[in-house]
Design an enzyme around this catalytic site. Structure first.
Site, short mmCIF file in Angstrom:
data_model
loop_
_atom_site.label_atom_id
_atom_site.label_comp_id
_atom_site.label_asym_id
_atom_site.label_seq_id
_atom_site.Cartn_x
_atom_site.Cartn_y
_atom_site.Cartn_z
N LYS A 94 -46.81 -42.78 -36.57
CA LYS A 94 -46.03 -43.26 -37.72
C LYS A 94 -46.96 -43.72 -38.85
O LYS A 94 -48.17 -43.87 -38.64
CB LYS A 94 -45.13 -44.40 -37.24
CG LYS A 94 -44.13 -43.99 -36.14
CD LYS A 94 -43.29 -45.18 -35.68
CE LYS A 94 -42.46 -44.86 -34.45
NZ LYS A 94 -41.65 -46.01 -34.00
N PHE A 152 -31.25 -52.10 -37.58
CA PHE A 152 -32.57 -51.83 -38.15
C PHE A 152 -32.74 -50.38 -38.62
O PHE A 152 -33.81 -49.98 -39.07
CB PHE A 152 -33.67 -52.17 -37.13
CG PHE A 152 -33.50 -51.48 -35.80
CD1 PHE A 152 -33.93 -50.18 -35.60
CD2 PHE A 152 -32.91 -52.16 -34.73
CE1 PHE A 152 -33.77 -49.55 -34.38
CE2 PHE A 152 -32.74 -51.52 -33.49
CZ PHE A 152 -33.18 -50.21 -33.32
N THR A 201 -41.24 -50.12 -26.08
CA THR A 201 -40.89 -50.11 -27.50
C THR A 201 -41.42 -51.33 -28.25
O THR A 201 -41.99 -51.21 -29.33
CB THR A 201 -39.34 -50.08 -27.65
OG1 THR A 201 -38.84 -48.97 -26.89
CG2 THR A 201 -38.92 -49.93 -29.10
N GLU A 226 -36.29 -32.47 -31.24
CA GLU A 226 -37.27 -33.01 -32.18
C GLU A 226 -38.35 -31.98 -32.52
O GLU A 226 -38.78 -31.88 -33.67
CB GLU A 226 -37.89 -34.30 -31.61
CG GLU A 226 -36.87 -35.44 -31.60
CD GLU A 226 -37.30 -36.69 -30.84
OE1 GLU A 226 -36.49 -37.64 -30.78
OE2 GLU A 226 -38.42 -36.72 -30.29
N ASN A 242 -44.77 -50.16 -34.55
CA ASN A 242 -45.31 -49.84 -33.21
C ASN A 242 -46.03 -48.49 -33.15
O ASN A 242 -46.18 -47.90 -32.08
CB ASN A 242 -44.22 -49.99 -32.14
CG ASN A 242 -43.05 -49.03 -32.35
OD1 ASN A 242 -43.08 -48.22 -33.27
ND2 ASN A 242 -42.04 -49.13 -31.51
N TYR A 299 -33.97 -39.96 -36.40
CA TYR A 299 -33.50 -41.14 -35.66
C TYR A 299 -31.96 -41.23 -35.61
O TYR A 299 -31.43 -42.32 -35.46
CB TYR A 299 -34.08 -42.41 -36.27
CG TYR A 299 -35.49 -42.75 -35.81
CD1 TYR A 299 -35.80 -42.85 -34.45
CD2 TYR A 299 -36.51 -43.01 -36.72
CE1 TYR A 299 -37.08 -43.17 -34.02
CE2 TYR A 299 -37.79 -43.34 -36.29
CZ TYR A 299 -38.07 -43.42 -34.94
OH TYR A 299 -39.33 -43.75 -34.50
N HIS A 321 -44.37 -42.57 -31.97
CA HIS A 321 -43.07 -42.15 -31.42
C HIS A 321 -43.30 -41.10 -30.34
O HIS A 321 -44.18 -40.25 -30.49
CB HIS A 321 -42.19 -41.54 -32.51
CG HIS A 321 -41.07 -40.71 -31.95
ND1 HIS A 321 -39.89 -41.27 -31.51
CD2 HIS A 321 -40.97 -39.38 -31.69
CE1 HIS A 321 -39.11 -40.30 -31.02
NE2 HIS A 321 -39.74 -39.15 -31.13
P1 ATP Z 1 -39.59 -44.20 -30.61
O1 ATP Z 1 -38.26 -43.47 -30.64
O2 ATP Z 1 -40.10 -44.53 -32.00
O3 ATP Z 1 -40.59 -43.51 -29.76
P2 ATP Z 1 -38.65 -45.93 -28.56
O4 ATP Z 1 -38.05 -44.68 -28.00
O5 ATP Z 1 -39.62 -46.70 -27.74
O6 ATP Z 1 -39.38 -45.62 -29.93
P3 ATP Z 1 -36.08 -46.54 -29.74
O7 ATP Z 1 -35.06 -47.38 -29.09
O8 ATP Z 1 -35.89 -45.06 -29.80
O9 ATP Z 1 -37.49 -46.90 -29.05
O10 ATP Z 1 -36.29 -47.12 -31.19
C1 ATP Z 1 -36.88 -46.33 -32.22
C2 ATP Z 1 -37.74 -47.20 -33.09
O11 ATP Z 1 -36.92 -48.15 -33.75
C3 ATP Z 1 -38.76 -48.05 -32.34
O12 ATP Z 1 -39.96 -47.36 -32.06
C4 ATP Z 1 -39.00 -49.18 -33.31
O13 ATP Z 1 -39.95 -48.81 -34.29
C5 ATP Z 1 -37.65 -49.34 -33.96
N1 ATP Z 1 -36.93 -50.44 -33.33
C6 ATP Z 1 -36.36 -50.45 -32.10
N2 ATP Z 1 -35.79 -51.62 -31.83
C7 ATP Z 1 -35.98 -52.39 -32.94
C8 ATP Z 1 -35.63 -53.71 -33.31
N3 ATP Z 1 -34.96 -54.50 -32.48
N4 ATP Z 1 -36.01 -54.14 -34.53
C9 ATP Z 1 -36.69 -53.36 -35.38
N5 ATP Z 1 -37.06 -52.09 -35.10
C10 ATP Z 1 -36.71 -51.62 -33.90
MG MG Z 2 -36.85 -43.40 -29.10
#
Ligand code: ATP
Ligand code: MG
Length: 137
Positions: free
Chosen positions: A9, A57, A91, A126, A112, A49, A115
């Site tokens: 990211k 968020f 996450t 994706e 974080n 997303y 992805h």
């Molecule tokens: P990613 O899809 O980015 O690999 P992930 O699969 O671990 O991450 P998801 O639940 O898909 O987690 O969430 C997507 C992204 O949304 C997270 O990587 C994070 O950047 C953001 N995110 C998730 N939860 C929160 C939250 N509570 N507050 C802010 N941002 C969040």
């Molecule tokens: Mg995810």
């Protein structure tokens, strides 16, 4: 062979973590089959997303993903979808184990750095969203 979509990211790119992250996937033994640097539009980020569109968020997340260069990649190998997520870590970086990418390199959930696809269906969707078939080797 199994494939997954991995993206560094804008925060990870901006912080100079590309080589560090790629090297962890390479050293594990996974194979890089596609890579490009792109600045996604906000509309594109919303597509990526779309599963999270009801979350509070969502808007900030899509704004952030489209705020600068993202390194989009496809990695290949046995079990790469699940193990790739293991390399990435939980996450929320506060909950990611040390030794994982987020555990070692990130602090807050909104930044974080990386992805990874969460299953075979999302991996396929994706990869198709981010890459044309001829961009994969
Ligand atoms: P990613 O899809 O980015 O690999 P992930 O699969 O671990 O991450 P998801 O639940 O898909 O987690 O969430 C997507 C992204 O949304 C997270 O990587 C994070 O950047 C953001 N995110 C998730 N939860 C929160 C939250 N509570 N507050 C802010 N941002 C969040
Ligand atoms: Mg995810």
């Amino acid at each position: 062979m199994e494939r997954t979509f991995i993206a560094i990211k804008p925060d990870g790119v901006q912080r100079g973590l590309i080589a560090e992250i790629i090297s962890r996937f390479e050293r594990k033994g996974f194979k890089l089959v596609a890579i490009k640097l792109v600045v996604p539009s906000k509309e594109f980020a919303q597509k990526h997303y779309h599963d999270l569109k009801e979350r509070p968020f969502f808007n900030g997340l899509c704004e952030f993903l489209s705020s600068g260069p993202v390194l989009a990649m496809v990695w290949e190998g046995e079990g790469v979808i699940k193990y790739g997520r293991k390399l990435i870590g939980a996450t929320d970086p506060q909950k990611s184990e040390p030794g994982t990418i987020r555990g070692d390199l990130a602090v807050v959930v909104g930044r974080n750095i990386i992805h990874g696809s969460d299953g075979p269906e999302t991996a396929k969707d994706e990869i198709n969203l981010w890459f044309k078939p001829q961009e994969l080797v």
